[in-house]
Design an enzyme around this catalytic site. Structure first.
Site, short mmCIF file in Angstrom:
data_model
loop_
_atom_site.label_atom_id
_atom_site.label_comp_id
_atom_site.label_asym_id
_atom_site.label_seq_id
_atom_site.Cartn_x
_atom_site.Cartn_y
_atom_site.Cartn_z
CG ASN A 1 10.29 -20.09 -49.75
OD1 ASN A 1 9.69 -20.69 -50.63
ND2 ASN A 1 9.78 -19.05 -49.12
CG HIS B 1 8.14 -9.93 -52.07
ND1 HIS B 1 8.35 -9.24 -50.90
CD2 HIS B 1 7.83 -11.20 -51.72
CE1 HIS B 1 8.19 -10.07 -49.88
NE2 HIS B 1 7.88 -11.26 -50.35
CD GLU C 1 9.91 -10.30 -56.88
OE1 GLU C 1 9.75 -11.53 -56.89
OE2 GLU C 1 9.11 -9.51 -56.37
CB SER D 1 7.97 -14.85 -54.44
OG SER D 1 7.01 -13.83 -54.49
CG ASP E 1 14.06 -9.30 -54.29
OD1 ASP E 1 14.67 -10.36 -54.06
OD2 ASP E 1 13.21 -8.82 -53.53
CG HIS F 1 12.12 -16.89 -54.37
ND1 HIS F 1 11.75 -17.81 -53.41
CD2 HIS F 1 11.39 -15.78 -54.13
CE1 HIS F 1 10.81 -17.27 -52.64
NE2 HIS F 1 10.58 -16.05 -53.06
CE LYS G 1 11.97 -15.96 -49.51
NZ LYS G 1 11.77 -14.54 -49.77
C1 LIG Z 1 10.99 -13.48 -49.34
C2 LIG Z 1 11.21 -12.30 -50.19
C3 LIG Z 1 11.63 -11.09 -49.65
C4 LIG Z 1 11.70 -10.88 -48.17
O1 LIG Z 1 12.84 -11.45 -47.63
P1 LIG Z 1 12.86 -11.80 -46.08
O2 LIG Z 1 14.30 -11.93 -45.78
O3 LIG Z 1 12.06 -13.04 -45.91
O4 LIG Z 1 12.23 -10.65 -45.36
C5 LIG Z 1 11.92 -10.06 -50.50
N1 LIG Z 1 11.77 -10.19 -51.83
C6 LIG Z 1 11.35 -11.33 -52.38
C7 LIG Z 1 11.21 -11.43 -53.85
C8 LIG Z 1 11.04 -12.42 -51.58
O5 LIG Z 1 10.57 -13.54 -52.11
#
Ligand SMILES: *Cc1c(COP(=O)(O)O)cnc(C)c1O
Length: 391
Positions: free
Chosen positions: A53, A139, A184, A188, A213, A216, A243
């Protein structure tokens, strides 16, 4: 005494056995990155990595490394305590100010990871008298956060804003103290986007808080790569740095009062050691680079379109993907594993995503295209996929 102890621990052996029987047993594979490329050495063999990522390749960018090293040498390896004790260094505050300015949020609060933020911000915002309306494909960290909050959790069908609206209408005759909508911007495992406009208007119409969120999208999508939450009225703009930023950590963009509230009530912020200086340095540099990378983003999106078009010509189904995350929907777990193994034999690393990460019958390969992939590497992947007979 001993047999009693063993009986108590039998569940571990049984659970592992069951996972193995269902061929869902997971274990860790270590790899050696070929620095600054899309390749890794795995068990002595070079593979092209299509699972990372690190979308812009910033984790190996010289400026990011240099700033990280500077901070490391000036401040040491650890911050020594949580932010509320003695862990708040000037560099934490400065980064928060820069992030707030760049993302045009009134305030920004750093968190140690996206997972940690989600599991500790949601429980600070919702309690047993609250209602959380969450997209079905959210997620795991968001699900855990909702569970920890003890609120009533209702999941709406993936990206189905009408279903969400029905839930909101129903809630009007109930007596929740508050409602939190959680989604989101880029999912993801599907790589598709939510209908943020409608989520915002529904949250306004029903007086609900919106938690979005953007993990990505950061670095890759939106104006100057600042994500899809950028310039939108969202209560919690959640960004993760692991990411597109190529680093580690996360932030919440919010109002000043919300920041003060989270400093006082978010356990994952309060009871955890502050991000280490090297991580802050890397983020500081990445934050300067990302808005200037429109060219890299344009090239990346072009590559993604090329890849998807070719996949569709081969007869593959990429679902609703609308980002650099490209799932190849397979369905059967066995076939997803088989295809992933075939790719690996041919020097291509693509992970098979299976239950319990996705639903039964929704197994897939999850491919991520990054700035580091060349067209010839993508061609290699397409050529092996072309040999596979879709069943
Ligand atoms: C990767 C991810 C997280 C977690 O983030 P980290 O910093 O890796 O712990 C949270 N929400 C989504 C949608 C993600 O893809």
């Amino acid at each position: 005494m001993n047999s009693e102890k063993n009986r108590n621990r039998e569940f571990i052996i049984r659970a592992l056995q069951l996972r193995k029987e269902k061929e869902q047993f997971r274990s860790l594979t270590s790899v050696e990155p070929v620095f600054g490329t899309s390749r890794v050495i795995c068990k002595g063999k070079e593979l092209i990595n299509f699972c990372s990522n690190d979308y812009l390749g910033l984790s190996s960018h010289p400026k990011v490394i240099e700033r990280s090293r500077e901070y490391l040498e000036q401040y040491g390896t650890g911050s020594g305590a949580s932010r509320l004790v003695s862990g708040t260094l000037s560099i934490h505050n400065e980064l928060e100010e820069k992030l707030a300015e760049m993302f045009q949020n009134e305030a920004v609060l750093l968190f140690n990871s996206g997972f940690q933020a989600n599991v500790s911000v949601i429980p600070a915002l919702a309690d047993r008298n609250s209602l959380i309306l969450m997209d079905k494909n959210c997620h795991n960290s968001l699900i855990q956060g909702a569970t920890l909050s003890r609120a009533m959790v209702r999941r709406f069908q993936h990206n189905d804003v009408n279903h969400l609206e029905k839930h909101l209408q129903k809630s009007e005759s109930e007596s929740f103290n508050r409602i939190l909508i959680v989604s989101e911007t880029v999912f993801s495992m599907d790589g598709d986007r939510n209908n943020l406009k409608r989520l915002i208007s529904l949250s306004e119409q029903f007086g609900a808080m919106l938690y979005s969120d953007d993990a990505h999208a950061l670095g890759v999508l939106g104006k100057k790569g600042l994500g899809l939450n950028f310039q939108k009225p969202i209560d919690i703009n959640l960004g993760a740095f692991g990411k597109g930023f190529g680093g580690f950590g996360a932030f919440v963009g919010c109002s000043k009062e919300m920041k003060e509230y989270l400093i006082n009530f978010s356990s994952g912020f309060i009871y955890s050691t502050a991000l280490p200086p090297a991580a802050i340095g890397a983020l500081d540099a990445a934050l300067e680079l990302i808005p200037e990378m429109d060219d890299e983003r344009k090239k990346l999106h072009k590559k993604v379109h090329f890849f998807k078009d070719e996949l569709h010509q081969l007869g593959y189904n990429t679902g609703t993907s609308d980002s650099q995350i490209v799932p190849i929907l397979i369905g059967s777990e066995q076939q997803a594993i088989e295809l992933s193994k075939k790719l690996e034999k041919n020097g291509l690393w693509v992970s098979a995503i299976r239950p319990p990460t996705v639903e039964q019958g929704a197994s897939r390969l999850r491919i991520t295209i990054t700035a580091k992939h060349s067209y010839s590497e993508i061609d290699q992947l397409l050529s092996v996929l072309g040999e596979w007979k879709i069943r």
